[in-house]
Design a protein around this motif. Structure first.
Motif, PDB file in Angstrom:
ATOM      1  N   PRO A 138       3.429  -6.711   2.474  1.00 43.66           N
ATOM      2  CA  PRO A 138       2.562  -6.432   1.336  1.00 43.66           C
ATOM      3  C   PRO A 138       2.309  -7.611   0.396  1.00 43.66           C
ATOM      4  N   GLU A 157      -4.852  -7.040  -1.095  1.00 43.71           N
ATOM      5  CA  GLU A 157      -5.648  -5.837  -1.364  1.00 43.71           C
ATOM      6  C   GLU A 157      -6.358  -5.367  -0.093  1.00 43.71           C
ATOM      7  N   SER A 205      -3.945  -3.664   2.189  1.00 43.79           N
ATOM      8  CA  SER A 205      -3.701  -2.295   1.735  1.00 43.79           C
ATOM      9  C   SER A 205      -4.837  -1.368   2.169  1.00 43.79           C
ATOM     10  N   ARG A 226      -4.618  -0.709   5.921  1.00 45.44           N
ATOM     11  CA  ARG A 226      -3.614   0.318   6.239  1.00 45.44           C
ATOM     12  C   ARG A 226      -4.171   1.722   6.014  1.00 45.44           C
TER      13      ARG A 226
END
Length: 119
Positions: free
Chosen positions: A39, A99, A102, A105
């Motif tokens: 992350p 970002e 994210s 995902r």
């Protein structure tokens, strides 16, 4: 029904099953790889993320060869979003890679859910 037509029908059914299983394996391979994305962008995470995103991109390209865009239109649309995000990160055009990872995902989860709940 003749023996030849029965044989052809059986072969067609088996290839349909193989195609569905191959699509499923590729979708879950993308999901597994996305879970290994880190992350945070630090010195360690960027090379690892690039490696995993390159593998995701390869799995998505393989998925193109198996997926029927008419039969699986929604799945294909989510897959295209994933293609774009993976391409953006790999080409170095993403200033906000964390970002985008994210979002990637989230798209992977959507892809898995679409596959699981297909009609």
């Amino acid at each position: 029904m003749t023996d030849d037509s029965l044989y052809l029908k059986s072969v067609s059914a088996v290839w349909g099953i193989i195609r569905q299983q191959r699509i499923e394996r590729l979708i879950y391979q993308v999901g597994w790889l996305s879970k290994h994305l880190l992350p945070h962008e630090d010195d360690d995470s960027l090379p690892k993320n690039v490696k995993h995103i390159a593998m995701i991109e390869a799995a998505l390209k393989s998925l193109n060869q198996w997926i029927d865009t008419v039969e699986h239109e929604k799945i294909y649309q989510v897959k295209r979003k994933l293609d774009e995000k993976a391409n953006l990160i790999l080409r170095g055009g993403a200033e906000n890679a964390a970002e985008i990872i994210s979002e990637l995902r989230c798209d992977v989860r959507a892809l898995e859910e679409l596959w699981e709940h297909r009609a």
